[in-house]
Design a protein around this motif. Sequence first.
Motif, PDB file in Angstrom:
ATOM      1  N   VAL A  94     -30.978  -4.506  20.023  1.00 13.06           N
ATOM      2  CA  VAL A  94     -31.204  -3.567  18.867  1.00 13.06           C
ATOM      3  C   VAL A  94     -30.935  -4.108  17.837  1.00 13.06           C
ATOM      4  CG1 VAL A  94     -29.722  -1.718  18.111  1.00 13.06           C
ATOM      5  CG2 VAL A  94     -29.634  -2.265  21.240  1.00 13.06           C
ATOM      6  N   PHE A  95     -32.030  -3.027  16.577  1.00 14.43           N
ATOM      7  CA  PHE A  95     -31.586  -3.338  15.351  1.00 14.43           C
ATOM      8  C   PHE A  95     -31.181  -2.707  14.789  1.00 14.43           C
ATOM      9  CE2 PHE A  95     -34.870  -5.498  17.044  1.00 14.43           C
ATOM     10  CZ  PHE A  95     -34.657  -7.196  16.924  1.00 14.43           C
ATOM     11  N   ALA A  96     -30.176  -2.522  13.543  1.00 16.95           N
ATOM     12  CA  ALA A  96     -29.373  -1.973  12.699  1.00 16.95           C
ATOM     13  C   ALA A  96     -30.150  -2.215  11.387  1.00 16.95           C
ATOM     14  CB  ALA A  96     -28.036  -1.976  13.000  1.00 16.95           C
ATOM     15  N   ASN A  97     -29.801  -1.427   9.979  1.00 19.26           N
ATOM     16  CA  ASN A  97     -30.971  -1.377   9.074  1.00 19.26           C
ATOM     17  C   ASN A  97     -29.320  -1.357   7.947  1.00 19.26           C
ATOM     18  OD1 ASN A  97     -33.158  -0.466  10.772  1.00 19.26           O
ATOM     19  ND2 ASN A  97     -32.961   1.207  10.065  1.00 19.26           N
ATOM     20  N   SER A  98     -29.922  -2.381   7.179  1.00 19.60           N
ATOM     21  CA  SER A  98     -29.490  -1.221   5.485  1.00 19.60           C
ATOM     22  C   SER A  98     -29.167  -0.483   4.898  1.00 19.60           C
ATOM     23  CB  SER A  98     -30.184  -3.491   4.597  1.00 19.60           C
ATOM     24  OG  SER A  98     -31.382  -2.646   4.491  1.00 19.60           O
ATOM     25  N   LEU A  99     -28.117  -0.846   3.646  1.00 21.37           N
ATOM     26  CA  LEU A  99     -27.882   1.066   3.296  1.00 21.37           C
ATOM     27  C   LEU A  99     -29.785   0.749   2.480  1.00 21.37           C
ATOM     28  CD1 LEU A  99     -25.833   2.957   1.859  1.00 21.37           C
ATOM     29  CD2 LEU A  99     -26.171   1.581   0.465  1.00 21.37           C
ATOM     30  N   GLY A 100     -30.353   2.019   2.589  1.00 18.63           N
ATOM     31  CA  GLY A 100     -31.769   2.875   1.751  1.00 18.63           C
ATOM     32  C   GLY A 100     -32.342   2.218   2.187  1.00 18.63           C
ATOM     33  N   THR A 101     -32.295   1.886   3.534  1.00 20.58           N
ATOM     34  CA  THR A 101     -33.684   1.003   4.633  1.00 20.58           C
ATOM     35  C   THR A 101     -33.953   1.788   5.942  1.00 20.58           C
ATOM     36  OG1 THR A 101     -32.880  -0.754   5.494  1.00 20.58           O
ATOM     37  CG2 THR A 101     -33.927  -1.520   3.864  1.00 20.58           C
ATOM     38  N   ASP A 102     -34.667   2.405   6.475  1.00 24.77           N
ATOM     39  CA  ASP A 102     -35.328   2.650   7.323  1.00 24.77           C
ATOM     40  C   ASP A 102     -36.086   1.965   8.293  1.00 24.77           C
ATOM     41  OD1 ASP A 102     -38.410   2.732   7.274  1.00 24.77           O
ATOM     42  OD2 ASP A 102     -38.038   4.464   6.290  1.00 24.77           O
ATOM     43  N   LEU A 103     -35.946   2.452   9.394  1.00 24.02           N
ATOM     44  CA  LEU A 103     -36.281   0.621  10.915  1.00 24.02           C
ATOM     45  C   LEU A 103     -37.328   0.443  10.531  1.00 24.02           C
ATOM     46  CD1 LEU A 103     -38.990   2.545  12.249  1.00 24.02           C
ATOM     47  CD2 LEU A 103     -37.236   4.329  13.447  1.00 24.02           C
ATOM     48  N   ARG A 104     -38.504   0.952   9.489  1.00 18.31           N
ATOM     49  CA  ARG A 104     -39.261   0.286   8.842  1.00 18.31           C
ATOM     50  C   ARG A 104     -39.444  -1.198   8.976  1.00 18.31           C
ATOM     51  NH1 ARG A 104     -42.784   4.189   5.210  1.00 18.31           N
ATOM     52  NH2 ARG A 104     -40.545   5.198   4.598  1.00 18.31           N
ATOM     53  N   LEU A 105     -37.859  -1.545   8.208  1.00 17.42           N
ATOM     54  CA  LEU A 105     -37.313  -2.774   7.582  1.00 17.42           C
ATOM     55  C   LEU A 105     -37.798  -4.042   8.758  1.00 17.42           C
ATOM     56  CD1 LEU A 105     -35.619  -4.204   6.110  1.00 17.42           C
ATOM     57  CD2 LEU A 105     -33.552  -4.040   7.568  1.00 17.42           C
ATOM     58  N   TRP A 106     -38.255  -3.538   9.595  1.00 16.61           N
ATOM     59  CA  TRP A 106     -38.140  -4.134  10.801  1.00 16.61           C
ATOM     60  C   TRP A 106     -39.431  -4.735  11.418  1.00 16.61           C
ATOM     61  CZ3 TRP A 106     -34.341  -7.591  11.334  1.00 16.61           C
ATOM     62  CH2 TRP A 106     -32.322  -6.870  10.924  1.00 16.61           C
ATOM     63  N   ASP A 107     -40.564  -4.048  11.159  1.00 15.26           N
ATOM     64  CA  ASP A 107     -42.120  -3.775  11.210  1.00 15.26           C
ATOM     65  C   ASP A 107     -42.538  -5.643  11.314  1.00 15.26           C
ATOM     66  OD1 ASP A 107     -41.890  -0.936  11.696  1.00 15.26           O
ATOM     67  OD2 ASP A 107     -43.265  -1.432  10.134  1.00 15.26           O
ATOM     68  N   LYS A 108     -42.410  -6.725  10.408  1.00  9.98           N
ATOM     69  CA  LYS A 108     -42.794  -7.713  10.807  1.00  9.98           C
ATOM     70  C   LYS A 108     -42.408  -8.499  11.615  1.00  9.98           C
ATOM     71  CE  LYS A 108     -42.887  -8.311   6.149  1.00  9.98           C
ATOM     72  NZ  LYS A 108     -43.109  -9.274   4.663  1.00  9.98           N
ATOM     73  N   VAL A 109     -40.588  -8.427  11.754  1.00 10.38           N
ATOM     74  CA  VAL A 109     -40.251  -9.382  12.796  1.00 10.38           C
ATOM     75  C   VAL A 109     -40.741  -8.834  14.137  1.00 10.38           C
ATOM     76  CG1 VAL A 109     -38.285 -10.117  13.557  1.00 10.38           C
ATOM     77  CG2 VAL A 109     -38.001  -9.809  11.385  1.00 10.38           C
ATOM     78  N   ILE A 110     -40.403  -6.932  14.604  1.00 10.74           N
ATOM     79  CA  ILE A 110     -41.147  -6.893  15.773  1.00 10.74           C
ATOM     80  C   ILE A 110     -42.666  -7.188  16.063  1.00 10.74           C
ATOM     81  CG2 ILE A 110     -41.696  -4.511  16.899  1.00 10.74           C
ATOM     82  CD1 ILE A 110     -38.719  -5.308  17.012  1.00 10.74           C
ATOM     83  N   ALA A 111     -43.572  -7.048  15.263  1.00 11.48           N
ATOM     84  CA  ALA A 111     -44.620  -7.741  15.411  1.00 11.48           C
ATOM     85  C   ALA A 111     -44.955  -8.974  15.599  1.00 11.48           C
ATOM     86  CB  ALA A 111     -45.215  -7.515  13.869  1.00 11.48           C
ATOM     87  N   ARG A 112     -43.763 -10.188  15.245  1.00 12.20           N
ATOM     88  CA  ARG A 112     -43.634 -11.445  16.335  1.00 12.20           C
ATOM     89  C   ARG A 112     -42.803 -11.711  16.754  1.00 12.20           C
ATOM     90  NH1 ARG A 112     -44.683 -10.789  10.320  1.00 12.20           N
ATOM     91  NH2 ARG A 112     -46.305 -12.547   9.062  1.00 12.20           N
ATOM     92  N   LEU A 113     -42.507 -11.109  17.873  1.00 14.46           N
ATOM     93  CA  LEU A 113     -41.443 -11.753  18.517  1.00 14.46           C
ATOM     94  C   LEU A 113     -42.098 -11.265  19.813  1.00 14.46           C
ATOM     95  CD1 LEU A 113     -38.073  -9.746  17.776  1.00 14.46           C
ATOM     96  CD2 LEU A 113     -38.741 -11.652  17.610  1.00 14.46           C
ATOM     97  N   PRO A 114     -41.974 -11.828  21.094  1.00 10.47           N
ATOM     98  CA  PRO A 114     -42.815 -11.865  22.280  1.00 10.47           C
ATOM     99  C   PRO A 114     -42.501 -10.417  22.657  1.00 10.47           C
ATOM    100  CG  PRO A 114     -40.752 -12.773  22.522  1.00 10.47           C
ATOM    101  CD  PRO A 114     -40.820 -12.988  20.793  1.00 10.47           C
TER     102      PRO A 114
END
Length: 263
Positions: free
Chosen positions: A25-45
């Motif tokens: 589960v990924f939990a975002n910072s203040l002032g961001t939405d779930l797109r914060l993790w787009d580049k990370v998810i793209a690199r994970l298996p």
Amino acid sequence: MHIARLTNADIHWREDGDPAGTPVVFANSLGTDLRLWDKVIARLPEEGFRYLRFDKRGHGLSSCPSDAYSMTDLVEDLEELLSHIGVSQFSLVGLSIGGMIGQLLAHRQPDRMTSLVLACTAAKMGTEDMWQTRISAVRTGGIESIADAVLDRWFSGPFRHSDECIAWRNMLSRTPAEGYIGCSEALAATDLTATTVDLTLPVLGIAGSEDLASPPEQVKATTDLIRGSRFVEIAAAGHLPCVEQTDVFTGHLQDFLKESAHV
């Protein structure tokens, strides 16, 4: 796109990866939405892990309750969301306020959370006076009035002059003011030191060397509260190293998730 109609908020969430894999589960910072993790998810298996992201209340495509928020409210939203999805055990990666949500959730439900990543966060972030000053500024002039100052804390100098930084500024400034204020009020009222020190699960702390919102020494001090935890500092990154130094951040995260899966 998924919307979970919960007791006190409608929460937007998304999943990627392997539906039968270990939930992360990924939990975002203040002032961001779930797109914060787009580049990370793209690199994970893609196999072996199920990646779950959500917009906390008052952010992204989630609803924006008008009542005051507490950290417990934010945690209860996530608890209910995970039950709605049918997730019993999971790892959590939390950045900034997302890391505080993770700390409190680990304390409340230690049998459900198997490991925790505390990125650019602390047991207590800022002072109540600091948060009230920011809240007053947003009430008077909107988030746009504080956007440049926030970006100075979020990113290193070179990144602030990049084209990509414009998109992050837009994401921040388009966050509902009520949602930003509500989460700021939750931050102002929260000190998790007494409960975080009792956590016993595997923990990785990650800091950005240029982070002015949660400096490395603050992240390390919180990570050090937890026996057996590990800490890494990422160079040339501010408060959002998952954005600014994605490969390095993802490398540390992937190694930790693999190790934790075998603990």
